[in-house]
Motif scaffolding. Structure first.
Motif, mmCIF file in Angstrom:
data_model
loop_
_atom_site.group_PDB
_atom_site.id
_atom_site.type_symbol
_atom_site.label_atom_id
_atom_site.label_comp_id
_atom_site.label_asym_id
_atom_site.label_seq_id
_atom_site.Cartn_x
_atom_site.Cartn_y
_atom_site.Cartn_z
ATOM 1 N N LYS A 102 0.834 -1.208 0.000
ATOM 2 C CA LYS A 102 0.000 0.000 0.000
ATOM 3 C C LYS A 102 0.868 1.258 0.000
ATOM 4 O O LYS A 102 0.569 2.221 -0.699
ATOM 5 N N GLU A 105 2.156 1.888 -3.347
ATOM 6 C CA GLU A 105 1.067 2.379 -4.197
ATOM 7 C C GLU A 105 0.745 3.842 -3.887
ATOM 8 O O GLU A 105 0.580 4.658 -4.783
ATOM 9 N N TRP A 106 0.666 4.182 -2.615
ATOM 10 C CA TRP A 106 0.293 5.545 -2.208
ATOM 11 C C TRP A 106 1.416 6.548 -2.458
ATOM 12 O O TRP A 106 1.162 7.726 -2.669
#
Length: 170
Positions: A102, A105-106
């Motif tokens: 995550k 991705e962020w």
């Protein structure tokens, strides 16, 4: 030699239950943890080396991996890491791997240097139920340490700052 190879696993203590609903015993927890920690260290390399998140993850993962490699008994691993049962450590390691994905991705560290954020200020009163988040004054030792650091780096004395001057009066 034969007895050591065959007998040791047979004589090892077997955990009957974790005592936690929904969390089953993992008979090969040490091997699972070693695999998860090695995978974590590999995946976190996709994050820039100077980021605090990566440094923190690498630090505690290396420590836990070292403990798992040094110890064979799950009880000793639990005691040395001191963060719960090995089954809980497995869950944490799996969660960390999910979080690493995550975070990649962020991309929270991907803010351009020239990015400017608009600050909106108004004089509207803050509702009583909203905390103001005004920190209290810092201890005097903080300012003395700061002054000594500034003196050693600039060789010029900075202006004296006290905790009462640094905080606005209400």
């Amino acid at each position: 030699m034969f007895l050591r190879v065959i007998g040791r696993p047979l004589l090892a203590k077997v955990k009957q239950t974790t005592g936690i609903v929904g969390l089953d015993v993992v008979p090969n927890a040490r091997e699972v943890l070693i695999g998860l920690y090695k995978k974590t260290l590999k995946e976190v390399e996709a994050i820039p080396a100077d980021e605090g998140y990566r440094k923190a993850v690498e630090h505690f993962t290396r420590h836990r991996l070292k403990v798992c490699e040094e110890e064979e008994d799950w009880e000793v691993i639990e005691k040395r890491i001191a963060c719960g049962q090995v089954e809980e450590l497995i869950e944490e390691a799996r969660d960390e791997l999910t979080l690493i994905g995550k975070m990649i991705e962020w991309d929270p560290w991907g803010v351009p240097d020239d990015y400017e954020c608009e600050v909106i200020e108004n004089d509207a009163p803050v509702p009583k139920h909203v905390p103001l988040h005004r920190p209290g004054p810092l201890p005097e030792d903080f300012y003395k340490t700061l002054e000594s650091l500034q003196l050693s780096s600039t060789r010029e004395p900075p202006p004296a700052v006290t905790s009462s001057e640094s905080q606005p009066k209400e």
